[in-house]
Scaffold this motif. Structure first.
Motif, PDB file in Angstrom:
ATOM      1  N   TYR A  20       0.795  -1.223   0.000  1.00 62.74           N
ATOM      2  CA  TYR A  20       0.000   0.000   0.000  1.00 62.74           C
ATOM      3  C   TYR A  20       0.826   1.271   0.000  1.00 62.74           C
ATOM      4  N   LYS A  21       1.880   1.311  -0.773  1.00 58.96           N
ATOM      5  CA  LYS A  21       2.692   2.518  -0.853  1.00 58.96           C
ATOM      6  C   LYS A  21       1.927   3.621  -1.569  1.00 58.96           C
ATOM      7  N   ALA A  22       2.125   4.839  -1.143  1.00 59.96           N
ATOM      8  CA  ALA A  22       1.462   5.983  -1.777  1.00 59.96           C
ATOM      9  C   ALA A  22       2.049   6.205  -3.164  1.00 59.96           C
ATOM     10  N   THR A  23       1.168   6.505  -4.117  1.00 58.50           N
ATOM     11  CA  THR A  23       1.615   6.773  -5.486  1.00 58.50           C
ATOM     12  C   THR A  23       1.099   8.136  -5.918  1.00 58.50           C
ATOM     13  N   ALA A  24       1.680   8.669  -6.946  1.00 57.37           N
ATOM     14  CA  ALA A  24       1.244   9.961  -7.475  1.00 57.37           C
ATOM     15  C   ALA A  24      -0.131   9.793  -8.128  1.00 57.37           C
ATOM     16  N   PRO A  25      -1.001  10.797  -8.015  1.00 54.92           N
ATOM     17  CA  PRO A  25      -2.324  10.684  -8.635  1.00 54.92           C
ATOM     18  C   PRO A  25      -2.221  10.660 -10.156  1.00 54.92           C
ATOM     19  N   THR A  26      -3.124   9.910 -10.780  1.00 57.38           N
ATOM     20  CA  THR A  26      -3.126   9.785 -12.226  1.00 57.38           C
ATOM     21  C   THR A  26      -3.811  10.992 -12.837  1.00 57.38           C
ATOM     22  N   ILE A  27      -3.161  11.596 -13.809  1.00 63.27           N
ATOM     23  CA  ILE A  27      -3.682  12.810 -14.434  1.00 63.27           C
ATOM     24  C   ILE A  27      -4.111  12.491 -15.858  1.00 63.27           C
ATOM     25  N   ALA A  28      -5.259  13.054 -16.255  1.00 66.99           N
ATOM     26  CA  ALA A  28      -5.789  12.844 -17.596  1.00 66.99           C
ATOM     27  C   ALA A  28      -5.941  14.186 -18.296  1.00 66.99           C
ATOM     28  N   LYS A  29      -6.036  14.133 -19.614  1.00 69.62           N
ATOM     29  CA  LYS A  29      -6.274  15.335 -20.403  1.00 69.62           C
ATOM     30  C   LYS A  29      -7.711  15.271 -20.920  1.00 69.62           C
ATOM     31  N   ASP A  30      -8.506  16.300 -20.625  1.00 72.07           N
ATOM     32  CA  ASP A  30      -9.898  16.325 -21.059  1.00 72.07           C
ATOM     33  C   ASP A  30      -9.975  16.488 -22.573  1.00 72.07           C
ATOM     34  N   SER A  31     -10.835  15.694 -23.214  1.00 69.00           N
ATOM     35  CA  SER A  31     -10.923  15.720 -24.673  1.00 69.00           C
ATOM     36  C   SER A  31     -11.574  17.005 -25.184  1.00 69.00           C
ATOM     37  N   HIS A  37      -6.578  17.157 -15.580  1.00 72.70           N
ATOM     38  CA  HIS A  37      -7.363  16.969 -14.357  1.00 72.70           C
ATOM     39  C   HIS A  37      -7.146  15.567 -13.824  1.00 72.70           C
ATOM     40  N   LEU A  38      -7.618  15.299 -12.600  1.00 69.61           N
ATOM     41  CA  LEU A  38      -7.501  13.974 -12.016  1.00 69.61           C
ATOM     42  C   LEU A  38      -8.531  13.040 -12.642  1.00 69.61           C
ATOM     43  N   TYR A  39      -8.149  11.770 -12.824  1.00 71.13           N
ATOM     44  CA  TYR A  39      -9.081  10.769 -13.330  1.00 71.13           C
ATOM     45  C   TYR A  39     -10.285  10.636 -12.402  1.00 71.13           C
ATOM     46  N   TRP A  44     -13.541  22.290 -13.243  1.00 73.71           N
ATOM     47  CA  TRP A  44     -14.077  23.558 -13.747  1.00 73.71           C
ATOM     48  C   TRP A  44     -13.152  24.107 -14.822  1.00 73.71           C
ATOM     49  N   HIS A  45     -13.762  24.656 -15.886  1.00 71.62           N
ATOM     50  CA  HIS A  45     -13.001  25.314 -16.940  1.00 71.62           C
ATOM     51  C   HIS A  45     -13.884  26.402 -17.537  1.00 71.62           C
ATOM     52  N   GLU A  46     -13.462  27.656 -17.373  1.00 72.27           N
ATOM     53  CA  GLU A  46     -14.165  28.824 -17.901  1.00 72.27           C
ATOM     54  C   GLU A  46     -15.646  28.846 -17.501  1.00 72.27           C
ATOM     55  N   TYR A  50     -16.922  20.225 -16.158  1.00 76.35           N
ATOM     56  CA  TYR A  50     -16.793  19.169 -17.153  1.00 76.35           C
ATOM     57  C   TYR A  50     -16.518  17.833 -16.480  1.00 76.35           C
ATOM     58  N   TYR A  51     -17.102  16.758 -17.047  1.00 78.94           N
ATOM     59  CA  TYR A  51     -16.775  15.399 -16.646  1.00 78.94           C
ATOM     60  C   TYR A  51     -16.843  14.519 -17.883  1.00 78.94           C
ATOM     61  N   ARG A  52     -15.749  13.854 -18.197  1.00 73.91           N
ATOM     62  CA  ARG A  52     -15.628  12.987 -19.371  1.00 73.91           C
ATOM     63  C   ARG A  52     -15.992  13.711 -20.667  1.00 73.91           C
ATOM     64  N   GLY A  53     -15.580  14.970 -20.780  1.00 77.14           N
ATOM     65  CA  GLY A  53     -15.765  15.732 -22.005  1.00 77.14           C
ATOM     66  C   GLY A  53     -17.136  16.347 -22.172  1.00 77.14           C
ATOM     67  N   GLN A  54     -18.018  16.191 -21.189  1.00 76.29           N
ATOM     68  CA  GLN A  54     -19.368  16.750 -21.284  1.00 76.29           C
ATOM     69  C   GLN A  54     -19.576  17.787 -20.194  1.00 76.29           C
TER      70      GLN A  54
END
Length: 66
Positions: A20-31, A37-39, A44-46, A50-54
């Motif tokens: 259970y070692k701590a890992t860096a959070p996974t980052i995604a790019k919004d389409s 942002h975090l997976y 928020w953007h402007e 947004y969630y999953r591009g919607q």
């Protein structure tokens, strides 16, 4: 102090400690926005949420409607 009735192996102890070692959070790019942002998290953007591009929430529409 409690004492165990039988010995627990060192391998089991080591597996438990390293699993259970701590890992860096996974980052995604919004389409839709290209925003990073975090997976599994909305972001928020402007003035829009947004969630999953919607768009989930549009602050601009809410302010003009109120």
């Amino acid at each position: 102090m409690a004492h165990p009735k039988r010995k627990i192996s060192k391998t089991r102890r080591d597996k438990r400690r390293t699993h259970y070692k701590a890992t860096a959070p996974t980052i995604a790019k919004d389409s839709a926005t290209g925003e990073m942002h975090l997976y599994h998290r909305a972001h928020w953007h402007e003035g829009k949420l947004y969630y999953r591009g919607q768009v989930l929430i549009d602050k601009v529409e809410e302010e003009t409607a109120a």
